[in-house]
Design an enzyme around this catalytic site. Structure first.
Site, mmCIF file in Angstrom:
data_model
loop_
_atom_site.group_PDB
_atom_site.id
_atom_site.type_symbol
_atom_site.label_atom_id
_atom_site.label_comp_id
_atom_site.label_asym_id
_atom_site.label_seq_id
_atom_site.Cartn_x
_atom_site.Cartn_y
_atom_site.Cartn_z
ATOM 1 N N THR A 152 0.869 -0.752 0.184
ATOM 2 C CA THR A 152 -0.086 -0.186 -0.168
ATOM 3 C C THR A 152 1.406 0.892 -0.168
ATOM 4 O O THR A 152 2.494 1.493 0.279
ATOM 5 C CB THR A 152 -1.083 -0.487 1.235
ATOM 6 O OG1 THR A 152 -0.247 -0.321 2.369
ATOM 7 C CG2 THR A 152 -1.796 -1.377 1.238
ATOM 8 N N ARG A 162 -8.893 1.082 5.400
ATOM 9 C CA ARG A 162 -9.168 -1.234 5.275
ATOM 10 C C ARG A 162 -7.980 -0.630 6.294
ATOM 11 O O ARG A 162 -8.704 -1.658 7.226
ATOM 12 C CB ARG A 162 -7.981 -1.472 4.393
ATOM 13 C CG ARG A 162 -9.375 -1.611 2.862
ATOM 14 C CD ARG A 162 -8.448 -2.016 2.305
ATOM 15 N NE ARG A 162 -7.695 -1.536 1.636
ATOM 16 C CZ ARG A 162 -7.947 -0.515 0.231
ATOM 17 N NH1 ARG A 162 -9.111 -0.778 0.118
ATOM 18 N NH2 ARG A 162 -6.906 0.634 -0.292
ATOM 19 N N ILE A 163 -6.844 -0.226 7.255
ATOM 20 C CA ILE A 163 -5.927 -1.304 7.587
ATOM 21 C C ILE A 163 -7.447 -0.516 9.358
ATOM 22 O O ILE A 163 -6.331 -0.926 10.175
ATOM 23 C CB ILE A 163 -5.039 -0.010 7.647
ATOM 24 C CG1 ILE A 163 -4.131 -1.123 6.976
ATOM 25 C CG2 ILE A 163 -4.167 -0.104 8.796
ATOM 26 C CD1 ILE A 163 -3.102 -0.634 5.952
ATOM 27 N N THR A 190 -3.079 7.191 8.103
ATOM 28 C CA THR A 190 -4.002 7.970 6.986
ATOM 29 C C THR A 190 -1.493 7.842 5.880
ATOM 30 O O THR A 190 -1.263 6.961 5.708
ATOM 31 C CB THR A 190 -3.542 9.382 7.397
ATOM 32 O OG1 THR A 190 -2.168 10.039 7.417
ATOM 33 C CG2 THR A 190 -4.776 9.362 8.431
ATOM 34 N N CYS A 224 1.805 3.273 12.193
ATOM 35 C CA CYS A 224 2.190 2.105 11.459
ATOM 36 C C CYS A 224 1.960 2.533 10.291
ATOM 37 O O CYS A 224 1.719 1.261 9.290
ATOM 38 C CB CYS A 224 2.003 0.727 11.949
ATOM 39 S SG CYS A 224 2.075 -0.176 13.936
ATOM 40 N N ARG A 265 2.833 5.866 8.453
ATOM 41 C CA ARG A 265 3.318 6.513 7.771
ATOM 42 C C ARG A 265 4.989 7.369 8.407
ATOM 43 O O ARG A 265 4.285 8.362 8.973
ATOM 44 C CB ARG A 265 3.861 7.684 5.616
ATOM 45 C CG ARG A 265 3.354 6.668 4.532
ATOM 46 C CD ARG A 265 4.118 5.953 4.211
ATOM 47 N NE ARG A 265 3.731 4.640 3.120
ATOM 48 C CZ ARG A 265 4.229 3.810 2.782
ATOM 49 N NH1 ARG A 265 3.742 3.254 4.083
ATOM 50 N NH2 ARG A 265 3.063 3.561 2.444
ATOM 51 N N GLU A 302 14.675 6.761 7.016
ATOM 52 C CA GLU A 302 14.974 5.740 7.347
ATOM 53 C C GLU A 302 16.128 4.356 6.512
ATOM 54 O O GLU A 302 15.582 4.243 4.891
ATOM 55 C CB GLU A 302 13.243 3.954 6.940
ATOM 56 C CG GLU A 302 12.492 4.717 7.480
ATOM 57 C CD GLU A 302 11.126 3.686 7.169
ATOM 58 O OE1 GLU A 302 10.755 2.635 5.749
ATOM 59 O OE2 GLU A 302 9.827 4.640 7.764
ATOM 60 N N HIS A 330 10.141 -0.868 9.988
ATOM 61 C CA HIS A 330 8.736 -0.739 9.031
ATOM 62 C C HIS A 330 9.111 -2.101 8.537
ATOM 63 O O HIS A 330 9.073 -3.096 8.209
ATOM 64 C CB HIS A 330 9.655 0.017 8.058
ATOM 65 C CG HIS A 330 8.462 0.776 6.744
ATOM 66 N ND1 HIS A 330 8.597 1.561 6.268
ATOM 67 C CD2 HIS A 330 7.270 -0.048 6.793
ATOM 68 C CE1 HIS A 330 7.368 1.834 5.580
ATOM 69 N NE2 HIS A 330 6.669 1.060 5.715
ATOM 70 N N GLY A 339 5.561 -3.402 9.180
ATOM 71 C CA GLY A 339 4.224 -3.262 8.743
ATOM 72 C C GLY A 339 3.365 -4.672 7.552
ATOM 73 O O GLY A 339 2.232 -5.651 8.561
ATOM 74 N N ALA A 340 4.649 -4.806 6.804
ATOM 75 C CA ALA A 340 4.097 -5.939 5.635
ATOM 76 C C ALA A 340 4.832 -6.802 5.788
ATOM 77 O O ALA A 340 4.643 -7.233 4.901
ATOM 78 C CB ALA A 340 3.948 -4.943 4.679
#
Length: 529
Positions: free
Chosen positions: A78, A155-156, A207, A234, A236, A265, A283, A285-286
């Site tokens: 995303t 969604r999240i 967001t 989580c 940006r 990062e 990072h 999250g995914a």
């Protein structure tokens, strides 16, 4: 929309093997080259129609401008803040992401950080590894009965809400897009940010990063929160002002932070990472097997569906294309492009264009005004743009060149077919045309007040000329064309025979020089469709 040809794709980061397998199974050549530097990517990208990235590859304007064949940039995940979407749009390149691929993983990590903040789990674990047994130091608090503020209810945010409600948390939120009645159906009461800040024991942000969300949590907003509020990001880096967060942590206004993302990062400034009340991750999250498999598979399937002309999912800069995959839309697009091309040819001496009015009429045209506008502009501007013009960049180009574009739809007045009407203003003069699709063929009904007795089929080589009707006109034009070796294949005359009017002749080939018609007509134009 006609299927887009994608023959070769470059994958510049590690993605799930299913991504490559799906693309290759559908006849697309795939090259995987990871950890490339910017100069290496610029040198490599010129050979590919598609590029698949995750979050590490920075697809800058320099990279995009070097990609002469690129048609699509696919982000396996995303968000697309590592892609210069504006530069891609100007070049007519689709930017696509997988909006739901990592939803569950990101939501679960958010919940893990919320729970870790409430019970100091990472700090206690580290203390144990150091040989300590310090129960008092890590006194926590229950989540039950606490208020969780969720900023961003996509969604999240929705998945976070449903999970944290299981812990007995009250969920409130803010989102400028999701209707309050929708979020209420999954247990989130919406309110303004000014109302939300003072109520929250915990705040989590979900967001995109954009000008309106940069520094959303800052010194001013922290001051409006409860003392000791805990925050999680989580989404940006940059949504929470990092300097303001550090000040709030030092003062005790913020009781703790769970950070998976940072402005830089990896972060060179370790002030937040090293703070005892901050739980940080690199990072992640995914970063689950399931999310990576889902994102890799999703981006490949989305590309394949687009190539096969089935559907378009996840395009962030080409929403107009989403409704262009039916046979009916293909015919209407051909009509729009052809009407635009006719007006371009017949107004060639009157440039530059200053305004274009595009109107659709009839029930069957109600849902297609958006892509009809783009189709007309592609036909109108394609030979003058100096770039590869398509539905993705044509509206931007029109705006950049100072053309005002207006579009409208009108209800049917009983006509059997939908009609597209276009008015072009150039050099103070107005040119009009209207057309429709009849029997599956785009036809021209009218050109600048000349209503054709027999609609002009917009296909093949067409010669338009403006003249006063006379018994000798057709035979004179036919004789001149014959002398040039050009055969007449069709002829359309206006229904009203008075004054200077437009006629159309379908011809076997275009004239080498239109000036040969000057003795016979007031104006002339020709084009191949």
């Amino acid at each position: 929309m006609a299927p887009i040809s994608i023959r070769a794709v470059l994958i510049s980061e590690s993605v799930d093997p299913r991504c490559r397998a799906i693309l290759e199974e559908n006849g697309i050549r795939v090259t995987e080259k990871t950890s490339m530097k910017k100069d290496e990517l610029i040198a490599e990208i010129k050979d590919y129609d598609g590029l698949v990235v995750r979050s590490a590859t920075k697809v800058t304007a320099d990279v995009i401008n070097a990609a002469n064949n690129l048609k699509i940039i696919g982000r396996a995940g995303t968000g697309v803040d590592n892609v210069d979407v504006d530069a891609a749009t100007k070049k007519g390149i689709i930017v696509m992401n997988t909006p739901s691929g990592n939803t569950i993983s990101a939501a679960e990590l958010t919940c893990a950080l919320l729970m870790s903040l409430s019970r100091n789990v990472p700090q206690a674990a580290m203390s144990m590894k150091q040989g300590n047994w310090d129960r008092k130091k890590f006194m926590g608090a229950e989540l039950f009965g606490k208020v969780l503020g969720i900023v961003g209810l996509g969604r999240i945010g929705k998945e976070v809400a449903s999970r944290m409600q299981s812990f007995g948390m009250k969920t409130i939120g803010y989102d400028p897009i999701t209707p309050p009645e929708v979020s209420a159906s999954w247990g989130v009461e919406q309110m303004s940010l000014e109302q939300l800040w003072p109520q929250c024991d915990y705040i989590t942000v979900h967001t995109p990063l954009m000008p309106s969300t940069v520094g959303l949590l800052n010194d001013e907003t922290f001051a409006k929160c409860k003392k000791g509020v805990k925050v999680v990001n989580c989404a940006r880096g940059g949504i929470i002002d990092e300097a303001a967060l550090l000040r709030a942590l030092e003062s005790g206004q913020c009781g703790g932070a769970g950070l998976d993302v940072f402005v830089e990062e990896p972060p060179k400034d370790r002030s937040l990472v090293d703070h005892p009340n901050v739980i940080s991750c690199p990072h992640l999250g995914a970063s689950t097997k399931e999310a990576q498999a889902r994102c890799g598979e999703d981006i490949a399937l989305q590309i394949v569906d687009m190539v096969k002309g089935k559907k378009l999912v996840g395009a962030v800069n080409a929403q107009v294309l989403a409704s262009t995959f039916s046979q009916e839309s293909h015919q209407l697009i051909k009509l729009g492009e052809a009407v635009g091309a006719v007006l371009r040819s017949c107004s060639a001496s009157k440039k530059p264009f200053s305004r274009v009015e595009i109107a659709t009429k009839g029930d069957c045209m109600e849902s297609c005004t958006g892509y009809m506008t783009s189709a007309v502009l592609v036909g109108l501007l394609s030979q003058d743009s100096g770039c590869c013009l398509n539905f993705i960049n044509v509206l931007n180009l029109a705006k950049d060149t100072g053309i005002m574009v207006n579009q409208a739809h009108y209800v049917s007045d009983g006509a059997a077919e939908g009609v597209c009407k276009v008015e072009l203003v150039a050099d103070g003069c107005s040119f009009k045309a209207s057309g429709s699709v009849q029997g599956g063929v785009p036809v021209l009904l009218e050109l600048s007040d000349s209503v054709f007795r027999q609609p002009v089929a917009l296909t093949g080589n067409l010669l338009f000329f403006k003249a006063s009707a006379s018994p000798q006109l057709l035979s004179s034009v036919a004789g001149l064309l014959a002398a040039e070796g050009v055969q007449i294949q069709s002829f359309s005359a206006p229904a009203d025979g008075t004054g200077d009017l437009w006629f159309c002749v379908g011809v076997s080939s275009l004239l080498r020089d239109l000036s040969a018609l000057k003795p016979l007509v007031k104006d002339a134009a020709q084009l191949s469709i």
